[in-house]
Design an enzyme around this catalytic site. Structure first.
Site, short mmCIF file in Angstrom:
data_model
loop_
_atom_site.label_atom_id
_atom_site.label_comp_id
_atom_site.label_asym_id
_atom_site.label_seq_id
_atom_site.Cartn_x
_atom_site.Cartn_y
_atom_site.Cartn_z
N GLY A 16 41.72 20.08 72.43
CA GLY A 16 41.23 21.36 71.87
C GLY A 16 41.24 22.46 72.91
O GLY A 16 41.67 23.58 72.64
N CYS A 43 42.40 12.00 74.61
CA CYS A 43 43.57 11.52 73.86
C CYS A 43 44.71 11.13 74.80
O CYS A 43 45.28 10.05 74.67
CB CYS A 43 44.03 12.60 72.89
N CYS A 48 44.18 7.97 72.52
CA CYS A 48 45.30 7.78 71.58
C CYS A 48 46.61 7.37 72.26
O CYS A 48 47.26 6.42 71.82
CB CYS A 48 45.59 9.06 70.82
N LYS A 51 46.58 4.01 74.30
CA LYS A 51 46.28 2.97 73.29
C LYS A 51 47.51 2.66 72.45
O LYS A 51 47.87 1.50 72.26
CB LYS A 51 45.11 3.46 72.42
N ALA A 116 32.34 22.30 85.46
CA ALA A 116 31.75 23.63 85.24
C ALA A 116 30.61 23.48 84.25
O ALA A 116 30.69 22.66 83.33
CB ALA A 116 32.79 24.59 84.71
N GLY A 177 32.46 -2.34 65.17
CA GLY A 177 33.44 -2.73 64.15
C GLY A 177 34.27 -1.54 63.69
O GLY A 177 34.78 -1.54 62.58
N TYR A 179 37.01 1.96 64.85
CA TYR A 179 38.40 2.18 65.25
C TYR A 179 38.76 1.40 66.52
O TYR A 179 39.71 0.64 66.55
CB TYR A 179 38.62 3.66 65.59
N GLU A 183 41.27 -1.80 66.92
CA GLU A 183 42.54 -1.57 67.59
C GLU A 183 42.68 -2.48 68.82
O GLU A 183 43.72 -3.12 69.03
CB GLU A 183 42.67 -0.10 67.98
N HIS A 438 65.28 2.80 48.37
CA HIS A 438 65.31 1.34 48.39
C HIS A 438 66.28 0.80 49.43
O HIS A 438 67.36 1.36 49.57
CB HIS A 438 65.73 0.85 46.99
N GLU A 443 58.57 2.94 49.18
CA GLU A 443 58.94 3.11 47.77
C GLU A 443 57.85 2.60 46.84
O GLU A 443 57.75 3.01 45.69
CB GLU A 443 60.28 2.42 47.46
P1 NDP Z 1 33.39 4.14 65.32
O1 NDP Z 1 32.48 5.21 64.87
O2 NDP Z 1 34.72 4.01 64.67
O3 NDP Z 1 32.66 2.73 65.14
C1 NDP Z 1 31.45 2.49 65.78
C2 NDP Z 1 31.04 1.05 65.48
O4 NDP Z 1 29.94 0.74 66.31
C3 NDP Z 1 30.60 0.82 64.06
O5 NDP Z 1 30.99 -0.48 63.67
C4 NDP Z 1 29.10 0.94 64.14
O6 NDP Z 1 28.44 0.16 63.20
C5 NDP Z 1 28.82 0.38 65.51
N1 NDP Z 1 27.62 0.93 66.13
C6 NDP Z 1 27.23 2.21 66.17
N2 NDP Z 1 26.09 2.35 66.85
C7 NDP Z 1 25.73 1.12 67.26
C8 NDP Z 1 24.64 0.60 67.99
N3 NDP Z 1 23.66 1.39 68.43
N4 NDP Z 1 24.60 -0.72 68.21
C9 NDP Z 1 25.57 -1.54 67.76
N5 NDP Z 1 26.62 -1.11 67.05
C10 NDP Z 1 26.71 0.21 66.80
O7 NDP Z 1 33.48 4.32 66.88
P2 NDP Z 1 34.56 3.88 67.99
O8 NDP Z 1 33.79 3.74 69.23
O9 NDP Z 1 35.39 2.76 67.52
O10 NDP Z 1 35.48 5.17 68.10
C11 NDP Z 1 34.89 6.43 68.40
C12 NDP Z 1 35.61 7.54 67.68
O11 NDP Z 1 36.85 7.77 68.30
C13 NDP Z 1 35.93 7.24 66.22
O12 NDP Z 1 34.89 7.62 65.37
C14 NDP Z 1 37.16 8.03 65.98
O13 NDP Z 1 36.82 9.30 65.52
C15 NDP Z 1 37.82 8.14 67.34
N6 NDP Z 1 38.97 7.23 67.41
C16 NDP Z 1 40.02 7.42 66.56
C17 NDP Z 1 41.11 6.59 66.59
C18 NDP Z 1 42.23 6.83 65.64
O14 NDP Z 1 42.30 7.91 65.09
N7 NDP Z 1 43.12 5.86 65.41
C19 NDP Z 1 41.19 5.46 67.52
C20 NDP Z 1 40.04 5.33 68.35
C21 NDP Z 1 38.97 6.18 68.29
P3 NDP Z 1 27.99 0.74 61.76
O15 NDP Z 1 29.21 0.71 60.89
O16 NDP Z 1 26.93 -0.19 61.34
O17 NDP Z 1 27.50 2.13 62.01
#
Ligand code: NDP
Length: 449
Positions: A16, A43, A48, A51, A116, A177, A179, A183, A438, A443
């Protein structure tokens, strides 16, 4: 002559910040940007880009296995060299960092490679104490991995460190659980590590369509990734041999060589001096902005993950562009957050745009859902029992396609093109009127019955 040192001072040279800096400069503004880490931001440097390169590297494991079905004799014990891939990826990151720096130079943006902070509505302070003034300040400091507080959390790594691992860990435990968890589970599993995903709840990838998440879970388990649900971390204990023992609520402890915490990212505003300057932050520390990216202090703006709107690079880039065009280009622009496509680069990957089935049912009431559950041709010949799933959600009242959800080989590539149709508000009839290409996987989208 302006009474300020700069027209714009940007804090943070990520996606950004770099876009805003160079566009503002191209509109004639005198711009400076400060970056405490490396130009390029999350990124490019630790997100990104590296990764995706690891995902490519990991996928060879499957391709090499499948190759013999396509007539290629591949030695049975191909060896994977983590250090070689890591170093090649890091070298590519350095090359890209150089290109970003060059872009800023070419636009006469002054770069301060230092931290900064905000010292007032129109003043920033560099780490060496120097103060500089600017008519406007843009906060583009992104996000930072959030690590929950538990004993031994210092033994865990985050996505910041994972690209630099000295050796490939044989056993990896991943907390979260979302992104990053899914990944990197795919990446390490393909490299041959034993991977366990540990989640506090009972679902992965919250926000994605349930059927697609279930399919990823099922395929991941078939590939050998283990899952522990409803199992919050209790502690990580370092063993005498240097390995780690992960203690969980409701589960047996899990031995590991590396623990990756991927439990979300928080806005990077700590210690920036924002609250002191009167900038309102939300409960998570994100800068509150209006649709013109302006904070509660009229001379201070913010774009990207630090505002915690949609944490995706292309969104931050659009916000940076809109800010610069609006404020310095005389072209008022706002970002449209509807139908932003997203992808998870798991094995196999997911691509999605628009409403999930559940969201559409809640919002629209009457919907139609079409699915295609198929085995990609390539997987059939390879004897790989892995099915793709494509799902289309249609508004019953208008026939408009309001959601597309894909999991399968190349799903993000296919989804990006299909997202244009969803964004344009095209109907199921428009998809049906398009002749299939095809043989392809894409498709399926025009053959849904
Ligand atoms: P996410 O928000 O995708 O997932 C966070 C996970 O951690 C969820 O499963 C959540 O559980 C769990 N969680 C959250 N807080 C706690 C806690 N206090 N204790 C235990 N578990 C917890 O975050 P990521 O870290 O994977 O990625 C960060 C961000 O980066 C993403 O939101 C995304 O925007 C960006 N990103 C995008 C990618 C892409 O576009 N391909 C790839 C990688 C990152 P619950 O579901 O219960 O909340």
């Amino acid at each position: 002559m302006s009474k300020f040192d700069y027209d714009l001072f940007v804090i943070g040279a990520g996606s950004g910040g770099v876009r805003a800096s160079r566009v503002a400069a191209s509109h004639g503004a005198r711009v400076a940007v400060a970056e405490e880490h490396r130009v390029g931001g999350t990124c490019v440097i630790r997100g990104c880009v590296p990764k995706k390169l690891l995902v490519y590297g990991a996928h060879f494991a499957e391709d090499l296995k499948d190759a013999r079905h396509f007539g290629w004799d591949v030695p049975p014990n191909c060896r994977f060299d983590w250090a070689r891939l890591r170093d090649n990826v890091l070298a590519e990151v350095t090359r890209l960092e150089g290109l970003y720096g060059q872009t800023l130079d070419n636009h006469q943006v002054e770069v301060f490679k230092t931290r900064a902070t905000v010292a007032g509505p129109q003043t920033v302070r560099l780490a060496d104490g120097r103060e500089l003034t600017a008519e406007r300040i843009l906060i583009a400091t992104g996000g930072w991995p959030f690590v929950p507080d538990f004993p031994g959390s210092e033994h865990a790594i985050t996505s910041n460190e994972v690209f630099h691992l000295e050796t490939l860990p044989q056993r990896v435990v991943i907390a979260g659980g979302g992104y990053i968890a899914n990944e990197f589970a795919g990446i390490f599993n393909e490299f041959g590590s034993k991977v366990t995903i540990v989640n506090r709840g009972d679902a992965i990838l919250r926000g994605y369509d349930e059927q697609i998440r279930d399919r990823l879970l099922q395929i991941s388990m078939t590939k050998g990734i283990e899952f522990r649900f409803n199992a919050p971390f209790q502690s990580i204990e370092k063993q005498a041999d240097g390995s780690l023992m992960v203690h969980l609520a409701n589960c047996d402890p899990i031995p590991a060589d590396a623990v990756l915490v991927a439990t979300g990212r928080v806005p990077n505003t700590r210690g920036l001096g924002l609250a002191e300057a009167g900038v309102e932050l939300d409960a998570d520390g994100a800068v509150k902005v209006d649709e013109g990216n302006r904070s509660s202090v009229p001379s201070i703006y913010a774009v990207g993950d630090v505002t915690n709107r949609i944490q995706l690079t292309p969104v931050a880039i659009r916000e940076g562009q809109a800010f610069a065009d609006s404020v310095f280009g005389g072209k008022p622009t706002t970002v449209d957050y509807a139908n932003v496509p997203s992808a998870v680069f798991s094995h196999p990957p997911i691509g999605a745009v628009g409403m999930t089935e559940a969201e559409a049912r809640n919002k629209l009431g009457s919907i139609r859902v079409y699915t295609s559950d198929f085995r990609a041709m390539k997987n059939v010949l390879a004897g790989r029992n892995e099915r793709a799933l494509y799902k289309m959600v249609v508004n019953e009242a208008t026939d408009q396609v309001v959601g597309l959800h894909l999991i399968g080989p190349d799903a993000p590539e296919i989804l990006q093109a299909a997202a244009v149709a969803v964004k344009a508000g095209l109907t199921k009839a428009d998809f049906d009127a398009t002749v299939a290409l095809h043989p392809s996987m894409a498709e399926e989208l025009v053959l849904l019955k």
